[in-house]
Motif scaffolding. Structure first.
Motif, PDB file in Angstrom:
ATOM      1  N   ASP A 124       0.832  -1.204   0.000  1.00  0.00           N
ATOM      2  CA  ASP A 124       0.000   0.000   0.000  1.00  0.00           C
ATOM      3  C   ASP A 124       0.869   1.257   0.000  1.00  0.00           C
ATOM      4  OD1 ASP A 124       0.931   0.308   2.602  1.00  0.00           O
ATOM      5  OD2 ASP A 124      -0.941  -0.316   3.536  1.00  0.00           O
ATOM      6  N   GLU A 125       0.222   2.403  -0.099  1.00  0.00           N
ATOM      7  CA  GLU A 125       0.926   3.697  -0.179  1.00  0.00           C
ATOM      8  C   GLU A 125       1.824   3.919   1.039  1.00  0.00           C
ATOM      9  OE1 GLU A 125       1.909   6.944  -2.413  1.00  0.00           O
ATOM     10  OE2 GLU A 125       0.384   5.498  -2.975  1.00  0.00           O
ATOM     11  N   ALA A 126       1.344   3.575   2.227  1.00  0.00           N
ATOM     12  CA  ALA A 126       2.142   3.780   3.441  1.00  0.00           C
ATOM     13  C   ALA A 126       3.405   2.912   3.420  1.00  0.00           C
ATOM     14  CB  ALA A 126       1.299   3.458   4.679  1.00  0.00           C
ATOM     15  N   THR A 127       3.280   1.688   2.955  1.00  0.00           N
ATOM     16  CA  THR A 127       4.438   0.795   2.875  1.00  0.00           C
ATOM     17  C   THR A 127       5.457   1.331   1.875  1.00  0.00           C
ATOM     18  OG1 THR A 127       3.056  -1.105   3.431  1.00  0.00           O
ATOM     19  CG2 THR A 127       5.176  -1.573   2.381  1.00  0.00           C
ATOM     20  N   GLN A 128       4.970   1.822   0.732  1.00  0.00           N
ATOM     21  CA  GLN A 128       5.878   2.377  -0.270  1.00  0.00           C
ATOM     22  C   GLN A 128       6.571   3.635   0.252  1.00  0.00           C
ATOM     23  OE1 GLN A 128       4.319   2.595  -4.299  1.00  0.00           O
ATOM     24  NE2 GLN A 128       2.845   0.970  -3.805  1.00  0.00           N
ATOM     25  N   THR A 129       5.857   4.466   0.970  1.00  0.00           N
ATOM     26  CA  THR A 129       6.439   5.674   1.557  1.00  0.00           C
ATOM     27  C   THR A 129       7.510   5.305   2.577  1.00  0.00           C
ATOM     28  OG1 THR A 129       4.397   6.900   1.200  1.00  0.00           O
ATOM     29  CG2 THR A 129       5.912   7.773   2.859  1.00  0.00           C
ATOM     30  N   GLN A 130       7.215   4.295   3.401  1.00  0.00           N
ATOM     31  CA  GLN A 130       8.186   3.844   4.394  1.00  0.00           C
ATOM     32  C   GLN A 130       9.432   3.270   3.712  1.00  0.00           C
ATOM     33  OE1 GLN A 130       6.873   0.558   6.830  1.00  0.00           O
ATOM     34  NE2 GLN A 130       8.328   1.051   8.461  1.00  0.00           N
ATOM     35  N   LEU A 131       9.235   2.485   2.660  1.00  0.00           N
ATOM     36  CA  LEU A 131      10.359   1.912   1.925  1.00  0.00           C
ATOM     37  C   LEU A 131      11.236   3.014   1.327  1.00  0.00           C
ATOM     38  CD1 LEU A 131      11.904  -0.508   0.776  1.00  0.00           C
ATOM     39  CD2 LEU A 131      10.244  -0.585  -1.092  1.00  0.00           C
ATOM     40  N   LEU A 132      10.607   4.024   0.726  1.00  0.00           N
ATOM     41  CA  LEU A 132      11.366   5.144   0.163  1.00  0.00           C
ATOM     42  C   LEU A 132      12.173   5.863   1.233  1.00  0.00           C
ATOM     43  CD1 LEU A 132       8.846   6.668  -2.396  1.00  0.00           C
ATOM     44  CD2 LEU A 132      11.060   5.636  -2.904  1.00  0.00           C
ATOM     45  N   ALA A 133      11.577   6.063   2.401  1.00  0.00           N
ATOM     46  CA  ALA A 133      12.287   6.740   3.492  1.00  0.00           C
ATOM     47  C   ALA A 133      13.481   5.916   3.963  1.00  0.00           C
ATOM     48  CB  ALA A 133      11.327   7.013   4.655  1.00  0.00           C
ATOM     49  N   LEU A 134      13.292   4.615   4.089  1.00  0.00           N
ATOM     50  CA  LEU A 134      14.399   3.749   4.514  1.00  0.00           C
ATOM     51  C   LEU A 134      15.521   3.726   3.479  1.00  0.00           C
ATOM     52  CD1 LEU A 134      12.325   0.770   5.972  1.00  0.00           C
ATOM     53  CD2 LEU A 134      13.724   2.402   7.273  1.00  0.00           C
ATOM     54  N   LEU A 135      15.148   3.656   2.210  1.00  0.00           N
ATOM     55  CA  LEU A 135      16.161   3.661   1.156  1.00  0.00           C
ATOM     56  C   LEU A 135      16.912   4.993   1.121  1.00  0.00           C
ATOM     57  CD1 LEU A 135      14.225   1.797  -1.672  1.00  0.00           C
ATOM     58  CD2 LEU A 135      16.160   0.923  -0.333  1.00  0.00           C
ATOM     59  N   ALA A 136      16.196   6.092   1.346  1.00  0.00           N
ATOM     60  CA  ALA A 136      16.849   7.405   1.385  1.00  0.00           C
ATOM     61  C   ALA A 136      17.835   7.478   2.548  1.00  0.00           C
ATOM     62  CB  ALA A 136      15.802   8.512   1.495  1.00  0.00           C
ATOM     63  N   ARG A 137      17.483   6.897   3.681  1.00  0.00           N
ATOM     64  CA  ARG A 137      18.383   6.891   4.837  1.00  0.00           C
ATOM     65  C   ARG A 137      19.639   6.081   4.528  1.00  0.00           C
ATOM     66  NH1 ARG A 137      16.224   4.381  10.209  1.00  0.00           N
ATOM     67  NH2 ARG A 137      14.564   5.822   9.738  1.00  0.00           N
ATOM     68  N   VAL A 138      19.461   4.916   3.912  1.00  0.00           N
ATOM     69  CA  VAL A 138      20.605   4.075   3.549  1.00  0.00           C
ATOM     70  C   VAL A 138      21.482   4.809   2.540  1.00  0.00           C
ATOM     71  CG1 VAL A 138      21.292   1.917   2.422  1.00  0.00           C
ATOM     72  CG2 VAL A 138      19.461   1.902   4.118  1.00  0.00           C
ATOM     73  N   ARG A 139      20.862   5.454   1.537  1.00  0.00           N
ATOM     74  CA  ARG A 139      21.628   6.207   0.541  1.00  0.00           C
ATOM     75  C   ARG A 139      22.393   7.350   1.198  1.00  0.00           C
ATOM     76  NH1 ARG A 139      22.785   6.676  -5.088  1.00  0.00           N
ATOM     77  NH2 ARG A 139      24.375   8.290  -4.977  1.00  0.00           N
ATOM     78  N   GLY A 140      21.756   8.025   2.139  1.00  0.00           N
ATOM     79  CA  GLY A 140      22.433   9.103   2.872  1.00  0.00           C
ATOM     80  C   GLY A 140      23.644   8.593   3.627  1.00  0.00           C
ATOM     81  N   ASN A 141      23.501   7.439   4.257  1.00  0.00           N
ATOM     82  CA  ASN A 141      24.645   6.843   4.960  1.00  0.00           C
ATOM     83  C   ASN A 141      25.775   6.522   3.996  1.00  0.00           C
ATOM     84  OD1 ASN A 141      23.179   6.945   7.342  1.00  0.00           O
ATOM     85  ND2 ASN A 141      22.617   4.787   7.309  1.00  0.00           N
TER      86      ASN A 141
END
Length: 159
Positions: A124-141
């Motif tokens: 769902d939309e919330a899961t996709q939003t959470q996945l994007l946020a986690l991937l952005a955090r990993v990319r930032g690291n």
């Protein structure tokens, strides 16, 4: 008693990207046989960033300047790409898709969106939003790590 090891998250992401790329190559062949993956990436970058320069494409792709120049020549010869003079830097050319290139880009985007919808089915939309946020955090690291000799500079991939 056997000790279970935790799955390696980055290895799982790596395998996911390889599987996704393989599917994209097959879908891309349905749109235009003979189009290489790197050509598709270049067309997608230029489609999303009209007026970008060859230097920006090199930075984005992490590919060799000469390799990118040859590929752009091929794309131009096929009628998919136009190189226009840069308004401020006369040594530079701005890359834009021709009408035929824009049509190909739209077909590639539609194919990519269909694949993405299939891959994300059940999320769902919330899961996709959470996945994007986690991937952005990993990319930032990853981006925060000190650069090593030979690393491409600012090699973001968004294709």
């Amino acid at each position: 008693m056997t000790q279970r090891t935790r799955p390696d998250v980055l290895e799982a992401m790596h395998e996911l990207m390889h599987a996704y790329r393989a599917r994209m190559v097959r879908a891309m062949a349905d749109v235009h046989p003979g189009l290489t993956f790197n050509e598709m990436r270049a067309l997608s970058f230029i489609g999303r960033h009209p007026g970008a320069t060859q230097k920006e494409l090199v930075r984005h792709s992490g590919a060799d300047k000469a390799q990118v120049a040859r590929m752009l020549g091929l794309l131009q010869d096929r009628g998919w790409l136009e190189r226009l003079p840069h308004a401020e830097d006369k040594r530079s050319r701005c890359l834009t898709l021709s009408a035929e290139g824009a049509t190909l880009y739209q077909a590639l985007q539609a194919s990519r969106q269909a694949l993405s919808a299939s891959v994300l089915a059940g999320c769902d939309e919330a899961t996709q939003t959470q996945l994007l946020a986690l991937l952005a955090r990993v990319r930032g690291n990853l981006d925060a790590l000190p650069a090593e000799q030979g690393d491409p500079v600012d090699c973001q991939r968004g294709d």
